[in-house]
Design an enzyme around this catalytic site. Structure first.
Site, PDB file in Angstrom:
ATOM      1  CE  LYS A   9      -3.529   1.979   3.782  1.00 33.62           C
ATOM      2  NZ  LYS A   9      -4.472   3.027   3.299  1.00 33.62           N
ATOM      3  CE1 TYR A  49      -9.034   0.647   5.149  1.00 30.65           C
ATOM      4  CE2 TYR A  49      -8.253  -1.095   3.704  1.00 30.65           C
ATOM      5  CZ  TYR A  49      -8.007   0.019   4.486  1.00 30.65           C
ATOM      6  OH  TYR A  49      -6.725   0.512   4.596  1.00 30.65           O
ATOM      7  CG  ASN A 112      -3.077   6.279   2.430  1.00 32.83           C
ATOM      8  OD1 ASN A 112      -2.960   5.050   2.449  1.00 32.83           O
ATOM      9  ND2 ASN A 112      -4.143   6.895   2.887  1.00 32.83           N
ATOM     10  CG  HIS A 115      -5.044   0.752   8.486  1.00 32.91           C
ATOM     11  ND1 HIS A 115      -6.248   1.411   8.327  1.00 32.91           N
ATOM     12  CD2 HIS A 115      -5.157   0.034   9.638  1.00 32.91           C
ATOM     13  CE1 HIS A 115      -7.051   1.096   9.350  1.00 32.91           C
ATOM     14  NE2 HIS A 115      -6.412   0.265  10.149  1.00 32.91           N
ATOM     15  CD  GLU A 126      -8.765  -1.213  12.276  1.00 26.08           C
ATOM     16  OE1 GLU A 126      -9.532  -0.505  11.606  1.00 26.08           O
ATOM     17  OE2 GLU A 126      -7.595  -0.872  12.543  1.00 26.08           O
TER      18      GLU A 126
HETATM   19  P1  IDP Z   1      -7.257   6.676   6.977  1.00 25.81           P
HETATM   20  O1  IDP Z   1      -6.471   5.539   6.363  1.00 25.81           O
HETATM   21  O2  IDP Z   1      -6.427   7.940   7.058  1.00 25.81           O
HETATM   22  O3  IDP Z   1      -7.902   6.312   8.277  1.00 25.81           O
HETATM   23  P2  IDP Z   1      -9.915   6.476   5.796  1.00 25.81           P
HETATM   24  O4  IDP Z   1     -10.821   7.641   5.569  1.00 25.81           O
HETATM   25  O5  IDP Z   1     -10.252   5.519   6.891  1.00 25.81           O
HETATM   26  O6  IDP Z   1      -8.416   7.041   5.945  1.00 25.81           O
HETATM   27  O7  IDP Z   1      -9.863   5.673   4.421  1.00 25.81           O
HETATM   28  C1  IDP Z   1      -9.306   4.395   4.356  1.00 25.81           C
HETATM   29  C2  IDP Z   1      -8.387   4.318   3.159  1.00 25.81           C
HETATM   30  O8  IDP Z   1      -9.184   4.400   1.977  1.00 25.81           O
HETATM   31  C3  IDP Z   1      -7.390   5.487   3.030  1.00 25.81           C
HETATM   32  O9  IDP Z   1      -6.225   5.265   3.795  1.00 25.81           O
HETATM   33  C4  IDP Z   1      -7.116   5.475   1.555  1.00 25.81           C
HETATM   34  O10 IDP Z   1      -6.192   4.450   1.197  1.00 25.81           O
HETATM   35  C5  IDP Z   1      -8.477   5.130   0.985  1.00 25.81           C
HETATM   36  N1  IDP Z   1      -9.275   6.319   0.660  1.00 25.81           N
HETATM   37  C6  IDP Z   1      -9.966   7.098   1.524  1.00 25.81           C
HETATM   38  N2  IDP Z   1     -10.618   8.085   0.899  1.00 25.81           N
HETATM   39  C7  IDP Z   1     -10.335   7.934  -0.412  1.00 25.81           C
HETATM   40  C8  IDP Z   1     -10.725   8.644  -1.587  1.00 25.81           C
HETATM   41  O11 IDP Z   1     -11.475   9.625  -1.554  1.00 25.81           O
HETATM   42  N3  IDP Z   1     -10.233   8.167  -2.775  1.00 25.81           N
HETATM   43  C9  IDP Z   1      -9.418   7.077  -2.841  1.00 25.81           C
HETATM   44  N4  IDP Z   1      -9.028   6.384  -1.751  1.00 25.81           N
HETATM   45  C10 IDP Z   1      -9.482   6.790  -0.555  1.00 25.81           C
HETATM   46 MG    MG Z   2      -9.414   4.887   8.662  1.00 26.74          MG
END
Ligand code: IDP
Ligand code: MG
Length: 158
Positions: A9, A49, A112, A115, A126
């Protein structure tokens, strides 16, 4: 063998962690079969997304993901989808265990670093969104029979 999509990212790119993160996947034994460095258009990231469209963080997530280039990787290996997710660690970096990419390199929920597709079917969709068929490469690493016990683990039945 499975293939999965990984995205480094914008925070990973901005913080100079391309080598660190890519190195972890390589060191594990996962094979890079596709790689693309690009600042993807808004619509592309929105489609990626799509399942999160109704979530409150959707707009900021899309803005973040389009704010700088992203490195898209197609990785191949045995159980590549689950193995990749374990290397990444859980979504919230602050809670991710040491030893994982998110646990070692970050503190944020949203920024984070990485992905990874969450299931084989998701990975197929994807990968098709980020790579054309001719951008993915079949090749055999010389060390493949040292990464795997080929007879035990790479036979069609295993
Ligand atoms: P993942 O990347 O661990 O699969 P997902 O739940 O699919 O997590 O969420 C996609 C991305 O959206 C996350 O990696 C993060 O960057 C962002 N995200 C998810 N939940 C939150 C939140 O509650 N606040 C802000 N960003 C979030
Ligand atoms: Mg995810």
């Amino acid at each position: 063998m499975e293939r999965t999509l990984v995205l480094l990212k914008p925070d990973a790119i901005q913080r100079g962690h391309i080598g660190e993160i890519l190195g972890r996947f390589e060191a594990k034994g996962l094979k890079v079969v596709g790689m693309k460095f690009r600042q993807f258009p808004l619509e592309h990231i929105q489609q990626h997304y799509e399942v999160h469209r109704e979530r409150p963080f959707f707009d900021s997530l899309v803005a973040f993901m389009t704010s700088a280039p992203v490195l898209a990787l197609a990785l191949e290996g045995k159980d590549a989808v689950a193995v990749t997710r374990r290397l990444m660690g859980p979504t919230n970096c602050a809670e991710a265990p040491p030893g994982t990419i998110r646990g070692d390199l970050g503190l944020s929920f949203s920024h984070n670093l990485v992905h990874g597709s969450d299931a084989l079917e998701t990975a197929r969709t994807e990968l098709a969104l980020f790579f054309d068929a001719d951008e993915l490469f079949d090749w055999t690493p010389v060390a493949e029979n040292w990464v795997y016990d080929v007879e035990e683990e790479l036979s069609p039945a295993s």
